[in-house]
Design a protein around this motif. Structure first.
Motif: not given
Ligand SMILES: Nc1ncnc2c1ncn2[C@@H]1O[C@H](COP(=O)(O)OP(=O)(O)OP(=O)(O)O)[C@@H](O)[C@H]1O
Ligand SMILES: Nc1ncnc2c1ncn2[C@@H]1O[C@H](COP(=O)(O)OP(=O)(O)OP(=O)(O)O)[C@@H](O)[C@H]1O
Ligand SMILES: [Mg+2]
Ligand SMILES: [Mg+2]
Lengths: 153, 162, 153, 162
Positions: C79-82, C109-118
């Protein structure tokens, strides 16, 4: 009453120092926040993983906290041994190496008591004597499937 | 002295009467998410009177009865014994709950087949160091609980076993 | 103010129904405990894994709760993309199959936003574009080791 | 607009100045227990003013300074940008803390190298939907937190983003 507490505390603390050293690569001990009046104080855990400084449990990493908490539980279990222990996914935060160490410790302890451990982790499953499989079909009815015997080793 | 068998009947996701044999040593329980592993642990807590309905993730005791079957009663029976012991040295603890709808519900304990009070069950079990305060059953999330509890709460664990 | 809330709630609920269906094999929705006066009530989550009955989140298994909570977070994130998301070991309770589903969703989802996942879990590591390794020698000094590129697939 | 680089200097277990480059898409961070993975997440929360010292597992802000080194100051700098953007379109947020012992401590924010207030940093970031209420950073244990929170607390999450 105070004597009973202090005796229990001392025993549990001794167990903790031994077990924590075995599980982690460091040293730890239990601390009464109010040693002269224990019932008006609490119990904290201080530990020093090898190479690092002494730190209170709250500052540790997820895996370090988990290992510390498990060592604490094992310390009072060893003081008041029960005939069986049932653990439900206690290895979640642990990396592969720590999961293996925990599994070895449970295996050793299982010579003196029965251990029933729910786990999804390979090190735990491989170190156990047997695995009970649980599944569900689409109807939501739980079913226990055969018992898988691990390789005797 | 170890658990030799757990019999789960119509309890939580075990709508069929299920008998699970257990041996000495180190047994693991595994399977997919939601398959019923923790429910087996709950059945031990339920049968031996070691917790409240909240810690078995039920709002009230009758939530523990299988919700897909018409039958409104559930029971769990645990047989303790020694490998080389005779049958009369075994200890069988059973607990049944029955939902009578508007007229309430009933929970009954049995020791070796005879009706018993929770106190009698607890006295028998505590001779073997089995009690709620013993922490010999660690539920999913209990490790985190020990980490997050206050220093006072942690000290009380020692009070329990002193 | 009420309208702003109801608009947000409706959007998040719609997202939740879609995301939950994708992640789990069932259906779920958000419920306002006090629909006529939301600020005097709470928000609960009801879900029905396939084949099972509708249940409140508290009654679910560890893995089911985890998946439900993640679907909830993703619903208001959508709803509120970061521009970036950072997740620290959110896959702990999940079995192999669910960890894989989650990893696929993050990949999409990572096509639209950057994901940093531990993560310590293979499905997550294998679905990512690259892995940053973190280690420590005995001296307790953290060190970032090379970036390991996953197989492009 | 994504994180292109995180520079961590003397913060928590990163006693050496460490520059970690990040790309678009899906990056994982992995390694043994206690190696410093969560500390990298903490460095993001610290730098962007997204949490309190308690949620970074420190009792007070100065606990975040590496405890093995003599140097009593720490800083984290995060560079945001677009792959095809020029250098002057980048946004660099920096935060330094300095422990002056008996005379207290200081925390200073910088936006593109110039001293800025936390409000200025938050205003700039919230234009991109980065804020404490956005939950775009999920810490170890937050998932359990969402599960265990009360219905009221869960509803307040929606209040935050409405
Ligand atoms: N009274 C009941 N009747 C029928 N099903 C129930 C009842 N109570 C709980 N369940 C179901 O049991 C399932 C949970 O089982 P359980 O918690 O044992 O799973 P689990 O194998 O431990 O999974 P996980 O690995 O995710 O922890 C839930 O899906 C829930 O719907
Ligand atoms: N101020 C500090 N100075 C030096 N070391 C610190 C400081 N604060 C925390 N640490 C150390 O950082 C380590 C924890 O790092 P972190 O939480 O990032 O681990 P992690 O990689 O996330 O591990 P896990 O997989 O167990 O969650 C702890 O061992 C702790 O001793
Ligand atoms: Mg479970
Ligand atoms: Mg961590």
């Amino acid at each position: 009453k105070l004597n009973a507490f202090l005796t229990a505390f001392e025993n549990v603390d001794n167990n903790f120092q031994e077990i924590f050293a075995e599980l982690s690569d460091g040293e730890g001990h239990l601390v009464l926040t109010n040693p002269s009046d224990p019932f008006n104080g609490g119990l904290t855990i201080e530990a020093r993983p090898r190479g690092k400084r002494m730190q209170r449990m709250e500052a540790m990493s997820g895996g370090e906290k988990s290992l510390t908490a498990l060592a604490f539980v094992f310390s009072f279990q060893r003081y008041m041994p029960a005939p069986f222990y049932a653990f439900d996914e206690v290895d979640m935060f642990l990396d592969g190496i720590n999961a293996e160490k925990l599994a070895h410790m449970v295996k050793r302890q299982s010579e003196a008591a029965q251990f029933i451990v729910v786990s999804l982790r390979k090190p735990m499953l491989q170190n156990s004597d047997r695995t009970v499989g649980v599944t569900q079909k689409r109807d939501g009815v739980s079913k226990v499937t055969g018992v898988m015997l691990q390789h005797a080793s | 002295m170890h658990i030799q068998q757990i019999e789960i009947d119509n309890f939580k996701s075990f709508s069929n009467k299920t008998i699970i044999p257990f041996e000495q040593g180190f047994t693991t329980i595994s399977g997919p998410n939601g398959s019923g592993k923790s429910n087996i642990i709950d059945s031990i807590l339920f049968c031996l009177g070691l917790s409240s309905s909240r810690t078995m993730r039920a709002e009230k005791l009758t939530d523990l009865i299988n919700n897909a079957s018409k039958r409104r009663e559930a029971s769990v029976s645990i047989m303790f014994g020694n490998t080389d012991a005779s049958d009369d040295e075994k200890v069988i603890v059973t607990r049944k709950i029955k939902d009578s709808g508007a007229s309430g519900y009933g929970s009954t304990y049995y020791l070796n087949g005879k009706v018993a009070t929770l106190t009698e069950i607890h006295d028998r079990l505590s001779q073997h160091n089995i009690s709620p305060g013993a922490y010999n059953v660690l539920m999913q999330g209990d490790v985190t609980g020990i980490i997050n509890m206050t220093a006072m709460e942690r000290r009380k664990i020692i009070d329990e076993i002193a």
